[in-house]
Design a protein around this motif. Structure first.
Motif, PDB file in Angstrom:
ATOM      1  N   VAL A  16       0.863  -1.173   0.000  1.00 21.42           N
ATOM      2  CA  VAL A  16       0.000   0.000   0.000  1.00 21.42           C
ATOM      3  C   VAL A  16       0.901   1.224   0.000  1.00 21.42           C
ATOM      4  N   LYS A  17       0.717   2.102  -0.980  1.00 24.20           N
ATOM      5  CA  LYS A  17       1.570   3.284  -1.117  1.00 24.20           C
ATOM      6  C   LYS A  17       1.068   4.444  -0.280  1.00 24.20           C
ATOM      7  N   SER A  18      -0.256   4.621  -0.224  1.00 24.00           N
ATOM      8  CA  SER A  18      -0.814   5.702   0.589  1.00 24.00           C
ATOM      9  C   SER A  18      -2.273   5.431   0.906  1.00 24.00           C
ATOM     10  N   VAL A  19      -2.744   6.076   1.976  1.00 23.37           N
ATOM     11  CA  VAL A  19      -4.140   6.003   2.389  1.00 23.37           C
ATOM     12  C   VAL A  19      -4.595   7.424   2.663  1.00 23.37           C
ATOM     13  N   SER A  20      -5.717   7.805   2.085  1.00 21.18           N
ATOM     14  CA  SER A  20      -6.277   9.136   2.289  1.00 21.18           C
ATOM     15  C   SER A  20      -7.683   8.974   2.859  1.00 21.18           C
ATOM     16  N   VAL A  21      -8.003   9.752   3.890  1.00 18.13           N
ATOM     17  CA  VAL A  21      -9.280   9.600   4.584  1.00 18.13           C
ATOM     18  C   VAL A  21     -10.000  10.937   4.659  1.00 18.13           C
ATOM     19  N   ASN A  22     -11.310  10.909   4.391  1.00 18.97           N
ATOM     20  CA  ASN A  22     -12.168  12.074   4.544  1.00 18.97           C
ATOM     21  C   ASN A  22     -13.511  11.592   5.077  1.00 18.97           C
ATOM     22  N   LYS A  23     -13.658  11.541   6.371  1.00 15.46           N
ATOM     23  CA  LYS A  23     -14.857  11.087   7.094  1.00 15.46           C
ATOM     24  C   LYS A  23     -15.453   9.799   6.542  1.00 15.46           C
ATOM     25  N   VAL A  28      -7.385   4.224  -1.098  1.00 14.81           N
ATOM     26  CA  VAL A  28      -6.187   3.419  -0.888  1.00 14.81           C
ATOM     27  C   VAL A  28      -5.450   3.339  -2.213  1.00 14.81           C
ATOM     28  N   LYS A  29      -4.196   3.758  -2.214  1.00 20.37           N
ATOM     29  CA  LYS A  29      -3.379   3.682  -3.428  1.00 20.37           C
ATOM     30  C   LYS A  29      -2.413   2.511  -3.256  1.00 20.37           C
ATOM     31  N   ASP A  30      -2.545   1.532  -4.130  1.00 20.99           N
ATOM     32  CA  ASP A  30      -1.674   0.360  -4.080  1.00 20.99           C
ATOM     33  C   ASP A  30      -1.017   0.182  -5.444  1.00 20.99           C
ATOM     34  N   GLN A  31      -0.421  -0.977  -5.683  1.00 20.52           N
ATOM     35  CA  GLN A  31       0.313  -1.184  -6.929  1.00 20.52           C
ATOM     36  C   GLN A  31      -0.599  -1.212  -8.152  1.00 20.52           C
ATOM     37  N   SER A  32      -1.891  -1.444  -7.967  1.00 18.57           N
ATOM     38  CA  SER A  32      -2.804  -1.467  -9.105  1.00 18.57           C
ATOM     39  C   SER A  32      -3.488  -0.125  -9.346  1.00 18.57           C
ATOM     40  N   GLY A  33      -3.232   0.860  -8.484  1.00 21.35           N
ATOM     41  CA  GLY A  33      -3.834   2.182  -8.650  1.00 21.35           C
ATOM     42  C   GLY A  33      -4.596   2.605  -7.408  1.00 21.35           C
ATOM     43  N   ALA A  34      -5.419   3.626  -7.557  1.00 22.78           N
ATOM     44  CA  ALA A  34      -6.184   4.162  -6.435  1.00 22.78           C
ATOM     45  C   ALA A  34      -7.587   3.568  -6.435  1.00 22.78           C
ATOM     46  N   GLN A  35      -8.068   3.247  -5.237  1.00 20.11           N
ATOM     47  CA  GLN A  35      -9.412   2.702  -5.074  1.00 20.11           C
ATOM     48  C   GLN A  35     -10.155   3.546  -4.049  1.00 20.11           C
ATOM     49  N   ASN A  43     -18.037   5.588  11.752  1.00 18.47           N
ATOM     50  CA  ASN A  43     -17.520   4.416  12.466  1.00 18.47           C
ATOM     51  C   ASN A  43     -17.147   3.290  11.514  1.00 18.47           C
ATOM     52  N   GLU A  44     -17.867   3.156  10.420  1.00 20.30           N
ATOM     53  CA  GLU A  44     -17.540   2.122   9.440  1.00 20.30           C
ATOM     54  C   GLU A  44     -16.182   2.394   8.800  1.00 20.30           C
ATOM     55  N   SER A  45     -15.926   3.640   8.449  1.00 22.20           N
ATOM     56  CA  SER A  45     -14.631   3.956   7.831  1.00 22.20           C
ATOM     57  C   SER A  45     -13.499   3.773   8.827  1.00 22.20           C
ATOM     58  N   LYS A  46     -13.726   4.114  10.087  1.00 20.26           N
ATOM     59  CA  LYS A  46     -12.698   3.914  11.122  1.00 20.26           C
ATOM     60  C   LYS A  46     -12.420   2.438  11.339  1.00 20.26           C
ATOM     61  N   ASP A  47     -13.471   1.626  11.367  1.00 20.74           N
ATOM     62  CA  ASP A  47     -13.295   0.180  11.533  1.00 20.74           C
ATOM     63  C   ASP A  47     -12.556  -0.422  10.343  1.00 20.74           C
ATOM     64  N   PHE A  48     -12.872   0.054   9.142  1.00 17.95           N
ATOM     65  CA  PHE A  48     -12.191  -0.429   7.943  1.00 17.95           C
ATOM     66  C   PHE A  48     -10.704  -0.089   7.999  1.00 17.95           C
TER      67      PHE A  48
END
Length: 55
Positions: A16-23, A28-35, A43-48
């Protein structure tokens, strides 16, 4: 690697190259690109993120 969270399967390839969060959104940016992962509650995003960091 595949993660199952609340019945949904999320596929994230390591490293995983980077993770960006907005509420409610997590990008998630990985070797295949950004998802973009959208959640309906904060709470769901925090749990994830917690599950992602443990993996």
């Amino acid at each position: 690697m595949s993660y199952t969270y609340q019945g949904k399967i999320y596929t994230i390839k390591k490293p995983v190259k980077s993770v960006s969060v907005n509420k409610l959104n997590v990008v998630v940016k990985d070797q295949s690109g950004a998802q973009l992962f959208k959640f309906s509650r904060v709470n769901e995003s925090k749990d994830f993120l917690a599950m992602l960091y443990q993996g």
